[in-house]
Design a protein around this motif. Structure first.
Motif, short mmCIF file in Angstrom:
data_model
loop_
_atom_site.label_atom_id
_atom_site.label_comp_id
_atom_site.label_asym_id
_atom_site.label_seq_id
_atom_site.Cartn_x
_atom_site.Cartn_y
_atom_site.Cartn_z
N LYS A 68 0.82 -1.20 0.00
CA LYS A 68 0.00 0.00 0.00
C LYS A 68 0.86 1.26 0.00
O LYS A 68 0.63 2.20 -0.77
CB LYS A 68 -0.93 0.00 1.21
N LYS A 69 1.87 1.30 0.87
CA LYS A 69 2.75 2.47 0.93
C LYS A 69 3.63 2.57 -0.31
O LYS A 69 4.03 3.66 -0.70
CB LYS A 69 3.63 2.40 2.18
N VAL A 128 -1.16 8.75 -5.25
CA VAL A 128 -1.30 7.31 -5.07
C VAL A 128 -1.58 6.66 -6.43
O VAL A 128 -2.48 7.09 -7.16
CB VAL A 128 -2.45 6.99 -4.09
N HIS A 166 -0.51 0.70 -8.79
CA HIS A 166 0.46 -0.36 -8.50
C HIS A 166 1.71 0.27 -7.88
O HIS A 166 1.87 1.48 -7.85
CB HIS A 166 0.83 -1.12 -9.78
N GLU A 167 2.60 -0.60 -7.41
CA GLU A 167 3.80 -0.12 -6.74
C GLU A 167 4.74 0.61 -7.69
O GLU A 167 4.83 0.29 -8.88
CB GLU A 167 4.54 -1.29 -6.10
N LYS A 217 2.78 2.25 -3.23
CA LYS A 217 2.05 2.88 -4.33
C LYS A 217 2.00 4.40 -4.20
O LYS A 217 1.49 5.08 -5.08
CB LYS A 217 0.61 2.35 -4.37
N LYS A 218 2.51 4.92 -3.10
CA LYS A 218 2.38 6.35 -2.80
C LYS A 218 3.68 7.09 -3.10
O LYS A 218 4.75 6.71 -2.64
CB LYS A 218 2.00 6.55 -1.34
#
Length: 435
Positions: free
Chosen positions: A88-89, A108, A111-112, A91-92
């Protein structure tokens, strides 16, 4: 500690000393100028820690560092993505002002994030899904999205049962993406590079298929893309036999240099910017790094496009010299062996043509002969630096000191070398320690 990269003019260097901590150093004079902990202060989701206070002093023992950082020259703008905090992180993307120690904005993505490149006009983000997002950096407005996989499928629309192949290939891609998790430094992934000037020439690797095996793929094509006006410019086919592992674009976007996953040959191509483009005659330089395979981490041009730095996992950093005024349409002089081969290819009709036509034919045949003979005498480096093979390094060409080269290593050292006036080894001038 891991040395991540230098900024575009090599005035600053980014290193990480802990899993979620990064530090920016000035190169001259050497000194720490900014620290950042990329995590939140607590579990309640409060503001990020931007005051340089590390929340965890433990050092990561991972082979791969998941923090991605891109600086914008000597400005206070820095783009940061921390994949160490999970999917999750990862992707930011945070855009941070280092002077104010504040986050300007957060973006955001679906995807990564794998890589980020930017200049004063554009920012390009590569995702694990093989998508490239292009942003106007002045207002962080999304301009377009390039899907490498979709482009590849469209270019191979004549393949039988394409719909079924798309489904199978999509599954394979998802499996590959999962395998590449937390492999920012993986060699088997697309590569992107952006010119430093406002023209914003983006070069990225594209998938190619074997005509006999449409289900097999290689990343050995290059797309030259105008990121400022959001349109493709040119296409370079099969620049290497294997996957492209390293890619760099010159400051003005006119040249692109590449190396494959074998790492023995470094090639330089015209991108076709400001010239009539011929993809079959785009190769400008070809250098031999070495005879043994090597995992290359970095290729980099200097500001004036006179040198290329090459860094890998061998014990030598190579610096190649580019000719300032090379006429790419002029064939080099033939050696005696090539002259003999040329004579064997001449027929009796050659004797009947004029002297000028004979020169033209000789020029044409010399090129054809050179293309058909494996070149064992490629140009070598004009300067090199002997390093520890167990340490990973990154290299920078300082604009302010064109006769010097900066090297930062995972051993915690920042070294300044002077370039030799004649081919040979660089001389160590100064060593500083990251702390």
């Amino acid at each position: 500690m891991k040395a991540l990269n230098f900024n575009q003019d090599a005035t600053c260097c980014v290193v990480t000393t802990a899993p979620h901590s990064l530090t920016i150093y000035n190169c001259d004079p050497f000194g720490k100028c900014f620290e950042l902990d990329t995590r939140t202060r607590n579990n309640t989701g409060s503001n990020d820690s931007l005051d340089g206070t590390a929340l965890d002093a433990s050092v990561a023992n991972e082979e791969d560092n998941g923090i991605i950082v891109q600086m914008l020259f000597s400005t206070s703008l820095v783009a940061i993505a921390d994949r160490n905090q999970g999917v999750k992180k990862g992707k930011k993307l945070k855009i941070v002002n280092t002077k104010r120690k504040s986050t300007i904005c957060e973006i955001v993505f679906p995807h990564e994030i794998v890589d980020v490149v930017m200049n004063r006009k554009r920012m390009c983000i590569l995702l694990e899904s093989d998508q490239i997002f292009i942003y106007d950096i002045s207002c962080m407005k999304p301009m377009t999205t390039i899907d490498l996989w979709e482009d590849h499928i469209k270019s191979n629309s004549m393949v039988a049962n394409i719909a079924e192949n798309m489904r199978v290939q999509s599954d394979e891609r998802n499996n590959t993406t999962r395998k590449r998790r937390n492999s920012v430094r993986s060699r088997l992934r697309p590569r992107i590079a952006l010119s430093n000037d406002d023209r914003s020439i983006l070069c990225y690797t594209a998938y190619s298929s074997n005509n006999n095996r449409p289900d097999s793929f290689l990343l050995n094509d290059i797309v030259v893309y105008d990121a400022l006006n959001v349109k493709p410019l040119n296409y370079l086919n099969t620049v290497h036999k294997g996957n492209i592992a390293c890619l760099a674009v010159s400051h003005d976007g006119k040249l692109v240099t590449t190396a494959s996953d074998k790492g023995t040959i470094v090639r330089v191509f015209n991108t076709g910017v400001d010239m009539q483009f011929d993809s079959s005659n785009s190769l400008v330089y070809e250098f031999r790094r070495g005879s043994r395979p090597c995992n290359l981490y970095q290729l980099i041009f200097d500001r004036k496009t006179t040198k290329i730095g090459c860094v890998g996992d061998s014990d030598t950093i190579h610096i190649f010299r580019l000719s300032l005024n090379q006429d790419t349409d002029t064939a080099p002089e033939l050696d005696s062996a090539e002259e003999e081969l040329l004579e064997q290819n001449n027929d009796s009709s050659l004797k009947k043509v004029s002297k000028d036509h004979s020169k033209q034919l000789k020029h044409f045949l010399s090129k054809k002969i050179r293309e058909s003979i494996p070149n064992q005498n490629l140009r070598r480096d004009f300067a090199h630096i002997s390093m520890k093979e167990s340490v990973r390094y990154c290299l920078g060409f300082p604009e302010e000191f064109p006769s010097q080269v900066y090297v930062a290593g995972d051993d915690g050292k920042f070294n300044v070398y002077s370039l030799p006036s004649t081919p040979g080894e660089c001389v160590l001038m100064k060593t500083s320690i990251f702390n």
